[in-house]
Design an enzyme around this catalytic site. Sequence first.
Site, PDB file in Angstrom:
ATOM      1  N   GLU A  26      12.632   7.819  89.742  1.00  0.00           N
ATOM      2  CA  GLU A  26      12.311   7.690  91.166  1.00  0.00           C
ATOM      3  C   GLU A  26      11.291   6.585  91.452  1.00  0.00           C
ATOM      4  O   GLU A  26      10.665   6.573  92.514  1.00  0.00           O
ATOM      5  CB  GLU A  26      11.787   9.007  91.744  1.00  0.00           C
ATOM      6  CG  GLU A  26      12.711  10.175  91.523  1.00  0.00           C
ATOM      7  CD  GLU A  26      12.092  11.481  91.986  1.00  0.00           C
ATOM      8  OE1 GLU A  26      11.372  11.466  93.018  1.00  0.00           O
ATOM      9  OE2 GLU A  26      12.312  12.506  91.328  1.00  0.00           O
ATOM     10  N   GLU A  40      14.955   4.093  90.845  1.00  0.00           N
ATOM     11  CA  GLU A  40      16.326   4.547  91.065  1.00  0.00           C
ATOM     12  C   GLU A  40      16.378   6.067  91.093  1.00  0.00           C
ATOM     13  O   GLU A  40      15.505   6.742  90.543  1.00  0.00           O
ATOM     14  CB  GLU A  40      17.265   4.004  89.985  1.00  0.00           C
ATOM     15  CG  GLU A  40      16.741   4.049  88.568  1.00  0.00           C
ATOM     16  CD  GLU A  40      16.541   5.441  88.006  1.00  0.00           C
ATOM     17  OE1 GLU A  40      17.340   6.339  88.329  1.00  0.00           O
ATOM     18  OE2 GLU A  40      15.578   5.635  87.241  1.00  0.00           O
TER      19      GLU A  40
END
Length: 571
Positions: free
Chosen positions: A546, A404
């Site tokens: 990430e 995310e």
Amino acid sequence: MTYPRPVPVIGDATSAAQRAGDPAAWAMPEEAAGLYAVVAARRDVRRYRPDPVPDDVLRRVLAAGHAAPSVGHSQPWRFVVVRDPAIRDRAAVLTDRERLRQAAQMEPDAARRLLDLQLEGVREAPLGIVVCCDRRTPAAGVLGRATFPDADLWSCAAAIQNLWLAARAEGLGMGWVTLFRPEELAGLVGLPDGVATLGWLCLGWPDERPPAPGLERAGWSRRLPLDAVVMEDRWPADDGGPAAPPSHLRAPDREAVVGARDEADRLLTPPGSLGVLDRAVDRVVALGRGGVAGGTLVLAAADHPVAARGVSAYGGHVTRDVVRAALAGTSVGATAAAAAGLTVVVVDAGVAGDPLPGAVDARPAGPRGDLASAPALTPDDVGRLLAAGRALGSACDGLLALGEVGVGNTTVAAALAAGLLGADPADVTGLGSGADSEVLDRKRSVVAAALARAGTGLDPAGALAELGGPELAVLTGAVLGAAAARTPVVLDGFAVSVAALAAVLLEPGAQACLVAGQRSRERGHDLVLQALGLEPLLDLRLRAGEGAGAALAAGLLLDGLRVRRTTARVG
């Protein structure tokens, strides 16, 4: 080429192939008939002969009690063998006194039947055994007692059953007398604080040989039929039990789970030699995906209104910058994914500004709140985001790694975790990336305000609407879609794990497809991993987000699968 199986000189010498070939080979058919006969013939004996019990017989009976199962192998039982006539006399007085006390509290007919019962075993039996439970070890320090603190007492009850069956096999009679006030019996045999008593056992040669249990013969009660006490799966709803929750996903069946373990047992290496990685590989093999050699990193991104409350060290533009780098293949998550042989799919679940070219568009349509003063999402948007995530998860080929991006989303994840787990905001709200103590105070204040506004007892979909974020809803759907397709899912850090927790609360069967990629530094991640029942592959104190941790772990998991496929086998 196969090799001879190394056979350990200690422990279990059997192989999985042997156990699979004859699952019932551990049975003891000749002894079983005797065991069932002893179980059926066990009686609560109340009359005894005065003849002594030989020491060797007593020791065998006590050894049987000491062989009982105990939670966490704690062996909390202690057996006080009473031979002293003076102690026995005082014990008999206590039982007589308590019998009258209890009779006085009963209906007249029941009281008369209690007083008619023969309870002279304490005086007549040559031996008394006071079974004690040493509870001085804290429950949290014994495996299995942290959740069931009274499991030590249950272990002692199992020891009493062993004593009873062994006594019956030896031809001895035994009776369990609990007509004592516990503190009085404890004082009688001098128990220290922290040691509890489970009553007095009478032991000796019986002066009766009852064909049926005494209380049944006395009309006190009758044994229920077996079918009246056996239930299938759940307590019946028509007898006060709640209705079963709906469930549409299923974890791999037991044949697949055991089959994965059997396959690992054929390797020329000790079982579990790769530790946590072996368990993750077993999980993937049980899903039927032992041959995978690649996969996809799904990176869901969104900005959050709560960031305006000063809960992040970074400006909102950073989300868009990282997503653009991910689309170019140069963000840390994208480069880690490439190193692991994963393709990258970026989902724009609500990044500020125009839609990002090259990203999957899953932007919410309705209003979005800042958690503290308004819900994060509308219920309709949650439904759409879950559906978008399901489609992504079900379409993945190979492993599915999840990541995310979103400035402020550790605050969102903390609020959602607190709502799903009923946790204190302080226990799930951490610094995030680059924050300081003032930011942390603001984050905790926002999470507390969000919980106060949203209330408690929310279902997972409701919690996503009130407390979640659009990227977390997409990731929740991705877990559900992958689980339905039997696709292994490798989780990244705190926020991804919270989304996975929402998926598991919606469909418990989804848990079987999950592999925890890492344990991040974010406060609350441990609580969420515990709630998921997952042990992470990596513990590198990552803060990257990430999907970097998920990609690194996915590479390790793919290596583990290659090791499983190529290691030498035993014949």
